[in-house]
Design a protein around this motif. Structure first.
Motif, mmCIF file in Angstrom:
data_model
loop_
_atom_site.group_PDB
_atom_site.id
_atom_site.type_symbol
_atom_site.label_atom_id
_atom_site.label_comp_id
_atom_site.label_asym_id
_atom_site.label_seq_id
_atom_site.Cartn_x
_atom_site.Cartn_y
_atom_site.Cartn_z
ATOM 1 N N UNK A 133 1.134 -1.682 -0.407
ATOM 2 C CA UNK A 133 0.095 -0.167 0.069
ATOM 3 C C UNK A 133 0.869 1.230 -0.132
ATOM 4 N N UNK A 134 2.183 1.701 0.621
ATOM 5 C CA UNK A 134 2.531 1.969 0.623
ATOM 6 C C UNK A 134 3.577 3.147 -0.453
ATOM 7 N N UNK A 135 3.696 1.828 -1.376
ATOM 8 C CA UNK A 135 4.506 1.663 -2.531
ATOM 9 C C UNK A 135 3.613 2.631 -3.724
ATOM 10 N N UNK A 136 2.499 1.659 -3.703
ATOM 11 C CA UNK A 136 1.322 2.919 -4.356
ATOM 12 C C UNK A 136 0.772 3.691 -4.134
ATOM 13 N N UNK A 137 0.809 4.468 -2.899
ATOM 14 C CA UNK A 137 0.065 5.791 -2.106
ATOM 15 C C UNK A 137 1.444 6.635 -2.309
ATOM 16 N N UNK A 138 2.865 6.128 -2.497
ATOM 17 C CA UNK A 138 4.316 7.010 -2.760
ATOM 18 C C UNK A 138 4.407 7.339 -4.149
ATOM 19 N N UNK A 139 3.294 6.465 -4.652
ATOM 20 C CA UNK A 139 3.516 6.572 -5.952
ATOM 21 C C UNK A 139 2.422 7.405 -6.877
ATOM 22 N N UNK B 240 1.667 9.971 -4.744
ATOM 23 C CA UNK B 240 1.656 11.542 -3.875
ATOM 24 C C UNK B 240 2.723 12.059 -4.771
ATOM 25 N N UNK B 241 3.382 11.384 -5.354
ATOM 26 C CA UNK B 241 4.934 12.014 -6.453
ATOM 27 C C UNK B 241 3.777 11.490 -8.210
ATOM 28 N N UNK B 242 3.040 11.882 -7.989
ATOM 29 C CA UNK B 242 2.615 11.894 -9.329
ATOM 30 C C UNK B 242 2.618 10.689 -10.418
ATOM 31 N N UNK B 243 2.730 9.627 -9.833
ATOM 32 C CA UNK B 243 2.291 8.262 -10.275
ATOM 33 C C UNK B 243 3.813 8.407 -11.547
ATOM 34 N N UNK C 122 8.832 3.090 -10.808
ATOM 35 C CA UNK C 122 9.479 3.652 -12.244
ATOM 36 C C UNK C 122 10.718 3.704 -11.281
ATOM 37 N N UNK C 123 10.873 4.227 -10.646
ATOM 38 C CA UNK C 123 11.841 6.017 -10.005
ATOM 39 C C UNK C 123 13.259 4.651 -9.960
ATOM 40 N N UNK D 249 11.377 14.406 -11.487
ATOM 41 C CA UNK D 249 10.533 14.193 -10.272
ATOM 42 C C UNK D 249 11.038 15.456 -8.666
ATOM 43 N N UNK D 250 11.763 15.449 -8.727
ATOM 44 C CA UNK D 250 12.458 16.656 -7.625
ATOM 45 C C UNK D 250 13.568 17.960 -7.868
ATOM 46 N N UNK D 251 13.169 18.826 -8.978
ATOM 47 C CA UNK D 251 13.755 19.666 -9.813
ATOM 48 C C UNK D 251 14.384 20.555 -9.055
#
Length: 368
Positions: free
Chosen positions: A197-203, A205-208, A212-213, A238-240
């Motif tokens: 769930x945390x992997x999917x939620x973080x995905x 959170x970071x704009x999907x 694949x990060x 992702x983090x400019x």
């Protein structure tokens, strides 16, 4: 910086009574310590400076920094297209190429929530531990193995008395530990579901872009020999670290003035490293936890495996003792006996196994 990490000392402390297993501790100890540390780092402005710093007039600079920090009109862009054949264009900030046609804007509002989000994740990873220890386990193992956890014993009469108490308890309550065991198994399932769930939620959170990060970062690092225009840094996407911000003000007469500023997001230098560590750790944790669940299913379905696990706790005990216990104990009884073995010296646990087998009677030497 010692004061920043003072709040995680309790998690580092080793416990005298073991009520779970190594996989469980990876969630509520290692992962929680890791996430709380990251949260403290992100929110510790006194050690890393302002999270955003914009270049403009001094009056507007303070306003832009404040408004952007709370997410108001946060409009950064980073260039993700090809450099093309544009020539003679003025670079708006040293080290930053101008925006070319075909480049896209990347609107982001999550950066100011990173520290709080990571702390929320730490809380979710501790939740199964809280449910197991404080709601369901309720000190049962501590009461059973009291005064027997020391590796060196001098009061042998006390040891024998405590062994008899445990034997009497286990013998008198055979068949009543199913709920105890399956509550623990349910918490193991919760651990696995939570990391997924945390992997999917973080995905989300970071704009999907999180799933694949890690793969994209490794690919980018392998392309280090390629020219910059042929590769895109996923960490900068992702983090400019540099963003162009537009700020509009209105005068007393209603006149509209638009200002542009180049903003340095120094906090994203830390965020990109944090989330690459989190990506790899979540992947490793999901694999280990999933493997642990498969092993748990095997222990439930395969009695010989349960016998083998007990033999590893006390190798000096004869095999027919384990066979007798395997015939008398169900999965719940085996589980609580196995947990007792984690907290006792091998010799003390071996004597306990022999005494329990004798209590069941009809003990004869047979092969496993």
């Amino acid at each position: 910086m010692i004061d920043v990490f003072g709040c995680i000392k309790a998690l580092v402390k080793l416990e005298s009574i073991c009520i779970d297993n190594i996989v469980f501790r990876l969630h509520y100890k290692i992962t929680v310590i890791l996430l709380i540390t990251f949260s403290l780092l992100v929110n510790s402005r006194q050690y890393f400076g302002d999270p955003i710093d914009c270049t403009s007039t001094k009056e507007l600079e303070r306003v832009i920094d404040t408004l952007h920090h709370i997410g108001y009109h946060w409009r950064p862009y980073i260039t993700v297209g090809q450099a093309g054949d544009q020539q003679g264009l003025e670079v708006p900030f040293p080290g930053v190429r101008p925006k070319f046609p075909g480049d896209t804007e990347n609107y982001q509002r999550y950066y100011q929530w990173v520290g709080f989000y990571i702390f929320f994740q730490a809380c979710t990873f501790f939740l199964p531990r809280y449910v197991w220890r404080y709601c369901w386990e309720d000190g049962r193992m501590k009461a059973l193995v009291a005064n027997l956890t020391s590796p060196i014993h001098t009061d042998f009469e006390l040891v024998r008395m405590r062994q008899r108490i445990i034997i009497d308890y286990l013998y008198s309550n055979v068949g009543t530990h199913q709920a105890y065991a399956f509550k623990f198994f349910f918490c193991e399932v919760l651990n696995f579901l939570n990391v997924i769930f945390q992997i999917l939620l973080t995905d989300a959170f970071l704009g999907y872009q999180f799933t694949t990060y890690g793969f994209e970062v490794m690919t980018h690092l392998r392309m280090s020999e390629e020219p910059p225009e042929k590769r895109t840094d996923p960490m900068s996407r992702i983090f400019p670290k540099v963003a162009q911000c537009t700020f509009t003000t209105f005068g007393h007469a209603g006149s509209k003035n638009t200002y542009s500023a180049i903003c340095i997001l120094s906090i994203n230098i830390l965020n990109e490293k944090i989330f690459i560590v989190v990506w790899f750790w979540y992947l490793i944790l999901a694999v280990i936890t999933g493997s642990g669940l498969i092993f748990r299913i095997l222990t439930i379905a395969c009695p010989p495996l349960r016998v083998w696990l007990l033999t590893r706790k006390s190798r000096a005990v004869e095999s027919f003792v384990f066979t007798k216990l395997a015939n008398e104990l169900n999965i719940g009884d085996w589980f609580i006996l196995y947990q007792v073995g984690k907290n006792l010296d091998e010799l003390v646990f071996g004597e306990l196994l022999k005494g329990l087998a004798h209590r069941f009677g009809s003990l004869r030497k047979t092969s496993v």
